[in-house]
Write a protein that holds these residues in place. Structure first.
Motif, PDB file in Angstrom:
ATOM      1  N   SER A  74     -13.464 -13.040  14.456  1.00  0.00           N
ATOM      2  CA  SER A  74     -12.102 -13.345  14.938  1.00  0.00           C
ATOM      3  C   SER A  74     -11.399 -14.542  14.297  1.00  0.00           C
ATOM      4  CB  SER A  74     -12.102 -13.558  16.467  1.00  0.00           C
ATOM      5  OG  SER A  74     -12.449 -12.348  17.087  1.00  0.00           O
ATOM      6  N   VAL A  75     -11.856 -14.964  13.118  1.00  0.00           N
ATOM      7  CA  VAL A  75     -11.159 -16.076  12.452  1.00  0.00           C
ATOM      8  C   VAL A  75      -9.931 -15.589  11.693  1.00  0.00           C
ATOM      9  CG1 VAL A  75     -13.206 -17.557  12.235  1.00  0.00           C
ATOM     10  CG2 VAL A  75     -12.671 -15.911  10.425  1.00  0.00           C
ATOM     11  N   GLY A  76      -9.816 -14.251  11.519  1.00  0.00           N
ATOM     12  CA  GLY A  76      -8.629 -13.688  10.866  1.00  0.00           C
ATOM     13  C   GLY A  76      -8.901 -13.111   9.486  1.00  0.00           C
ATOM     14  N   LYS A  77     -10.143 -12.693   9.235  1.00  0.00           N
ATOM     15  CA  LYS A  77     -10.490 -12.151   7.915  1.00  0.00           C
ATOM     16  C   LYS A  77      -9.697 -10.878   7.618  1.00  0.00           C
ATOM     17  CE  LYS A  77     -14.831 -11.899   9.194  1.00  0.00           C
ATOM     18  NZ  LYS A  77     -14.650 -12.540  10.507  1.00  0.00           N
ATOM     19  N   SER A  78      -9.668  -9.980   8.603  1.00  0.00           N
ATOM     20  CA  SER A  78      -8.990  -8.701   8.367  1.00  0.00           C
ATOM     21  C   SER A  78      -7.483  -8.888   8.254  1.00  0.00           C
ATOM     22  CB  SER A  78      -9.317  -7.712   9.485  1.00  0.00           C
ATOM     23  OG  SER A  78     -10.722  -7.515   9.527  1.00  0.00           O
ATOM     24  N   SER A  79      -6.923  -9.805   9.080  1.00  0.00           N
ATOM     25  CA  SER A  79      -5.483 -10.092   8.995  1.00  0.00           C
ATOM     26  C   SER A  79      -5.152 -10.542   7.576  1.00  0.00           C
ATOM     27  CB  SER A  79      -5.098 -11.212   9.957  1.00  0.00           C
ATOM     28  OG  SER A  79      -5.563 -10.922  11.245  1.00  0.00           O
ATOM     29  N   ALA A  94      -7.982  -7.167  15.719  1.00  0.00           N
ATOM     30  CA  ALA A  94      -7.922  -7.197  17.183  1.00  0.00           C
ATOM     31  C   ALA A  94      -8.430  -8.531  17.692  1.00  0.00           C
ATOM     32  CB  ALA A  94      -8.771  -6.066  17.752  1.00  0.00           C
ATOM     33  N   PHE A  98     -16.139  -8.964  16.420  1.00  0.00           N
ATOM     34  CA  PHE A  98     -16.772  -7.817  15.755  1.00  0.00           C
ATOM     35  C   PHE A  98     -15.877  -6.584  15.721  1.00  0.00           C
ATOM     36  CE2 PHE A  98     -20.253 -10.481  17.312  1.00  0.00           C
ATOM     37  CZ  PHE A  98     -20.766 -10.859  16.083  1.00  0.00           C
ATOM     38  N   THR A  99     -14.614  -6.815  15.410  1.00  0.00           N
ATOM     39  CA  THR A  99     -13.687  -5.699  15.229  1.00  0.00           C
ATOM     40  C   THR A  99     -14.076  -4.941  13.967  1.00  0.00           C
ATOM     41  OG1 THR A  99     -11.953  -7.039  16.198  1.00  0.00           O
ATOM     42  CG2 THR A  99     -11.256  -5.085  15.005  1.00  0.00           C
ATOM     43  N   THR A 100     -14.318  -5.688  12.903  1.00  0.00           N
ATOM     44  CA  THR A 100     -14.714  -5.056  11.649  1.00  0.00           C
ATOM     45  C   THR A 100     -16.220  -4.828  11.701  1.00  0.00           C
ATOM     46  OG1 THR A 100     -12.992  -6.341  10.587  1.00  0.00           O
ATOM     47  CG2 THR A 100     -14.580  -5.263   9.137  1.00  0.00           C
ATOM     48  N   ASN A 254      -7.623 -20.862   8.515  1.00  0.00           N
ATOM     49  CA  ASN A 254      -6.552 -20.003   9.037  1.00  0.00           C
ATOM     50  C   ASN A 254      -6.038 -20.509  10.384  1.00  0.00           C
ATOM     51  OD1 ASN A 254      -4.824 -17.746   9.163  1.00  0.00           O
ATOM     52  ND2 ASN A 254      -6.383 -16.492  10.184  1.00  0.00           N
ATOM     53  N   LYS A 255      -4.971 -19.898  10.841  1.00  0.00           N
ATOM     54  CA  LYS A 255      -4.362 -20.167  12.142  1.00  0.00           C
ATOM     55  C   LYS A 255      -3.788 -21.591  12.231  1.00  0.00           C
ATOM     56  CE  LYS A 255      -7.483 -16.850  14.371  1.00  0.00           C
ATOM     57  NZ  LYS A 255      -8.144 -16.379  15.562  1.00  0.00           N
ATOM     58  N   ASP A 257      -0.958 -22.352  12.619  1.00  0.00           N
ATOM     59  CA  ASP A 257       0.074 -22.376  13.673  1.00  0.00           C
ATOM     60  C   ASP A 257      -0.465 -22.933  14.996  1.00  0.00           C
ATOM     61  OD1 ASP A 257      -0.637 -19.472  15.231  1.00  0.00           O
ATOM     62  OD2 ASP A 257      -1.140 -19.558  13.109  1.00  0.00           O
ATOM     63  N   ALA A 282      -2.103 -16.737   8.816  1.00  0.00           N
ATOM     64  CA  ALA A 282      -1.896 -15.310   8.536  1.00  0.00           C
ATOM     65  C   ALA A 282      -0.781 -14.792   9.445  1.00  0.00           C
ATOM     66  CB  ALA A 282      -3.190 -14.544   8.775  1.00  0.00           C
ATOM     67  N   LYS A 283      -0.734 -15.341  10.632  1.00  0.00           N
ATOM     68  CA  LYS A 283       0.272 -14.900  11.611  1.00  0.00           C
ATOM     69  C   LYS A 283       1.694 -15.192  11.102  1.00  0.00           C
ATOM     70  CE  LYS A 283       1.622 -15.717  16.378  1.00  0.00           C
ATOM     71  NZ  LYS A 283       1.480 -16.739  17.435  1.00  0.00           N
TER      72      LYS A 283
HETATM   73  N1  LIG Z   1      -2.561 -17.701  16.068  1.00  0.00           N
HETATM   74  C1  LIG Z   1      -3.038 -16.980  15.068  1.00  0.00           C
HETATM   75  N2  LIG Z   1      -3.790 -15.885  15.298  1.00  0.00           N
HETATM   76  C2  LIG Z   1      -4.239 -15.173  14.247  1.00  0.00           C
HETATM   77  C3  LIG Z   1      -3.992 -15.562  12.914  1.00  0.00           C
HETATM   78  N3  LIG Z   1      -4.613 -14.679  12.094  1.00  0.00           N
HETATM   79  C4  LIG Z   1      -5.230 -13.790  12.883  1.00  0.00           C
HETATM   80  N4  LIG Z   1      -5.010 -14.065  14.197  1.00  0.00           N
HETATM   81  C5  LIG Z   1      -5.488 -13.327  15.374  1.00  0.00           C
HETATM   82  O1  LIG Z   1      -6.879 -13.511  15.499  1.00  0.00           O
HETATM   83  C6  LIG Z   1      -7.501 -12.321  16.036  1.00  0.00           C
HETATM   84  C7  LIG Z   1      -8.612 -11.843  15.118  1.00  0.00           C
HETATM   85  O2  LIG Z   1      -8.079 -11.414  13.866  1.00  0.00           O
HETATM   86  P1  LIG Z   1      -8.869 -10.488  12.888  1.00  0.00           P
HETATM   87  O3  LIG Z   1      -8.086 -10.426  11.621  1.00  0.00           O
HETATM   88  O4  LIG Z   1      -9.237  -9.201  13.528  1.00  0.00           O
HETATM   89  O5  LIG Z   1     -10.181 -11.379  12.699  1.00  0.00           O
HETATM   90  P2  LIG Z   1     -11.550 -11.010  11.934  1.00  0.00           P
HETATM   91  O6  LIG Z   1     -12.048 -12.289  11.373  1.00  0.00           O
HETATM   92  O7  LIG Z   1     -11.339  -9.891  10.991  1.00  0.00           O
HETATM   93  O8  LIG Z   1     -12.466 -10.580  13.142  1.00  0.00           O
HETATM   94  P3  LIG Z   1     -13.816  -9.653  13.133  1.00  0.00           P
HETATM   95  O9  LIG Z   1     -13.559  -8.427  12.321  1.00  0.00           O
HETATM   96  O10 LIG Z   1     -14.016  -9.339  14.569  1.00  0.00           O
HETATM   97  O11 LIG Z   1     -14.892 -10.506  12.582  1.00  0.00           O
HETATM   98  C8  LIG Z   1      -6.365 -11.299  16.184  1.00  0.00           C
HETATM   99  O12 LIG Z   1      -5.927 -11.324  17.524  1.00  0.00           O
HETATM  100  C9  LIG Z   1      -5.290 -11.810  15.243  1.00  0.00           C
HETATM  101  O13 LIG Z   1      -3.991 -11.426  15.634  1.00  0.00           O
HETATM  102  C10 LIG Z   1      -3.178 -16.735  12.701  1.00  0.00           C
HETATM  103  O14 LIG Z   1      -2.884 -17.157  11.572  1.00  0.00           O
HETATM  104  N5  LIG Z   1      -2.755 -17.402  13.811  1.00  0.00           N
END
Ligand SMILES: Nc1nc2c(ncn2[C@@H]2O[C@H](COP(=O)(O)OP(=O)(O)OP(=O)(O)O)[C@@H](O)[C@H]2O)c(=O)[nH]1
Ligand SMILES: [Mg+2]
Length: 378
Positions: A74-79, A94, A98-100, A254-255, A257, A282-283
Motif C-alpha cells: 500500500s505504499v503506492g507501487k501500482s499507482s 486499492a 496485498f492488492t497486487t 510517495n504520498k 500530499d 502519485a495522487k
Molecule cells: N494520499 C495518497 N494516497 C496514495 C498515493 N498514491 C497511492 N495512494 C493510495 O494508496 C493506496 C495503495 O495504493 P496502491 O497503488 O494499490 O499501493 P501498492 O503499493 O501497489 O499496494 P500493494 O499492491 O497492496 O502492495 C490506494 O488507496 C491509493 O489510492 C499518494 O500519492 N497520496
C-alpha cells in the motif's frame, strides 16, 4: 523441503544474533554466515526455478532496461506504475494491503528509450525466508538493473524510513547487493599446498581466518588474493558463491500530499545514506516527470544513431545502450551477423577523435549522441 530450509535459516540467524563478536568467536561466526549463505542460496534457487525464466513470476524481459518496484504493501507501487506508463498499463490500485498478487510489467517511454517497469506485490519482513510471495518477488528483483524502493508518508505525516532498512536486509538475504560492486578477490584453486593467502593494504581477516573459511567452503588448496583493503568475511562468501546480483537502488518517497511539516532534504539524504531519492505524490501527479528523468539517468542509458553506409543518419530512431558499452554491444543489439561479418565502423561524435574516425575492432567505447556507420563483409 523448503519449509525445513526456512526453519534452519531462522535457527542460524538466532544463533548469529546471540553470538558475541570477538577474536575467539570470529571463526564460528564466519562458519554460521557461510551456512546461512548456502541455505539462502537454496531458497533463491527454488524461487527462481519456478515457472521458467525472468525470476519467480516468469516475466519476459523486453525493452532497453528493466526496473523493479519494491516496497511494503500500500505504499503506492501500482499507482505509480499506472502513472509512469501513461495509462498503457493497468495495475489494480486499492486501499487494502496485498492488492497486487503477481508481477505486472509495463513499458515507460523516456527519451526514445523503452524501459520495462515491473510492479510487484508488497513485501513484508521475512520475505527472503518465504513470507508472502517474498521469494518470488526477490527473484524478480534479481533480474532488474535498477531497483526502485518505494516508501511513503503515513497518514500521521511521518515517512516509513525504517522500512528501508528492512527492505535492504531482505534484498541482501536474497543475494542482491545494492550500490556496491564485486569485491576484488582472486582465487586460484591448486592441487596441493594448502591455502596460500596474500593481500594488498589493510585487511580485516588474518591468514588463519581465511584458511578456516576456505575449509568451511571445502576448498583445501588454493591461492587467495585480496587486491583491495578491508575485505569482509561476507564479501569472501559472496565471491565464492559467485551468483550475487550487484544492482542499484533509487528511493521514491510517495504520498508527499500527506506531509504535515516540511522535512529538510539534508535530513532525508542522511537517513537514506545517499542522494539518489525523490519525493513524489502519485495522487497529485507531483514530481512524476522528475522521477521519469531520474530513472533514465540512474540507468545510465545513452542514444546512438545509425548511419547506413553512404546514406543519411537515422536521427529518429536511436539505438539505446548503456554508458561504457562498446561497438560490440551495438552490433550484438542489431543482429549477430554484425559481429560475424564486421569489417570496420566510422564514428562521428563525442567518442571520435575526429569526425568519421575509423575503428577496425569492436572494443571501442561509444558515447551518447554518437553517429555510427558499420561496414560488413559482403
Ligand atoms: N494520499 C495518497 N494516497 C496514495 C498515493 N498514491 C497511492 N495512494 C493510495 O494508496 C493506496 C495503495 O495504493 P496502491 O497503488 O494499490 O499501493 P501498492 O503499493 O501497489 O499496494 P500493494 O499492491 O497492496 O502492495 C490506494 O488507496 C491509493 O489510492 C499518494 O500519492 N497520496
Ligand atoms: Mg500494488
Amino acid at each position: 523441503m523448503s519449509e525445513k530450509v526456512e526453519d534452519r535459516i531462522k535457527e542460524l540467524e538466532e544463533r548469529l544474533a546471540s553470538t558475541k563478536v570477538n577474536k575467539a568467536t570470529q571463526k564460528s561466526i564466519n562458519f554460521i554466515k557461510f551456512q546461512l549463505a548456502r541455505l539462502r542460496e537454496d531458497l533463491i534457487r527454488i524461487a527462481s526455478s519456478k515457472k521458467g525464466g525472468g525470476g519467480g513470476f516468469g516475466i519476459k524481459r523486453t525493452g532497453d532496461a528493466q526496473v523493479a518496484f519494491i516496497g511494503f504493501p500500500s505504499v503506492g507501487k501500482s499507482s505509480l506504475l499506472n502513472l509512469l506508463t501513461e495509462g498503457n498499463t493497468h495495475s489494480k490500485v486499492a486501499s487494502y494491503d496485498f492488492t497486487t498478487v503477481t508481477a505486472i510489467p509495463g513499458m515507460m517511454n523516456i527519451e526514445e528509450a523503452k524501459v520495462q517497469l515491473i510492479d510487484l506485490p508488497g513485501i513484508i519482513l521475512g520475505a527472503a525466508a518465504g513470507k508472502g510471495r517474498g521469494k518470488e518477488v526477490l527473484a524478480a528483483v534479481r533480474s532488474a538493473e535498477l531497483v526502485l524502493v518505494i516508501l511513503c508518508f503515513r497518514s500521521d505525516g511521518t515517512i516509513n524510513l525504517s522500512d528501508l532498512k528492512t527492505i535492504r536486509m531482505e534484498l541482501n538475504n536474497a543475494g542482491i547487493r545494492l550500490n556496491t560492486r564485486v569485491p576484488k578477490i582472486v582465487i586460484k584453486e591448486r592441487t596441493r599446498g594448502g591455502i596460500h593467502f596474500t593481500y594488498k593494504g589493510h585487511q580485516l581477516m588474518d591468514a588463519d581466518e581465511v584458511k578456516s573459511l576456505m575449509n568451511d567452503l571445502k576448498v583445501r588448496n588454493a591461492g587467495v588474493y585480496f587486491s583491495e583493503p578491508d575485505i569482509t568475511p561476507d564479501q569472501l562468501i559472496d565471491f565464492i558463491f559467485g551468483n550475487r546480483i550487484y544492482t542499484r537502488e533509487f528511493v521514491v518517497i510517495n504520498k508527499s500530499d500527506l506531509m504535515k511539516t516540511p522535512i529538510s532534504p539534508e535530513k532525508i539524504t542522511e537517513a537514506i545514506g545517499h542522494e539518489h531519492w525523490v519525493m513524489i505524490s502519485a495522487k497529485n501527479k507531483e514530481n512524476i516527470n522528475t522521477l521519469r528523468h531520474n530513472i533514465f539517468m540512474e540507468l545510465n542509458l545513452i542514444r546512438v544513431f545509425l548511419k547506413p553506409p553512404r546514406e543519411e543518419a537515422d536521427m529518429d530512431e536511436p539505438i539505446i545502450l548503456h554508458r561504457g558499452d562498446t561497438l560490440e554491444k551495438l552490433c550484438r543489439k542489431i543482429h549477430k551477423r554484425f559481429i560475424n561479418d564486421y569489417r570496420y565502423s566510422l564514428v562521428w561524435g563525442k567518442s571520435a577523435k575526429h569526425p568519421g574516425q575509423k575503428f577496425d575492432n569492436l572494443d571501442h567505447i561509444i558515447e551518447d549522441g554518437d553517429i555510427i556507420s558499420i561496414y560488413l563483409k559482403r
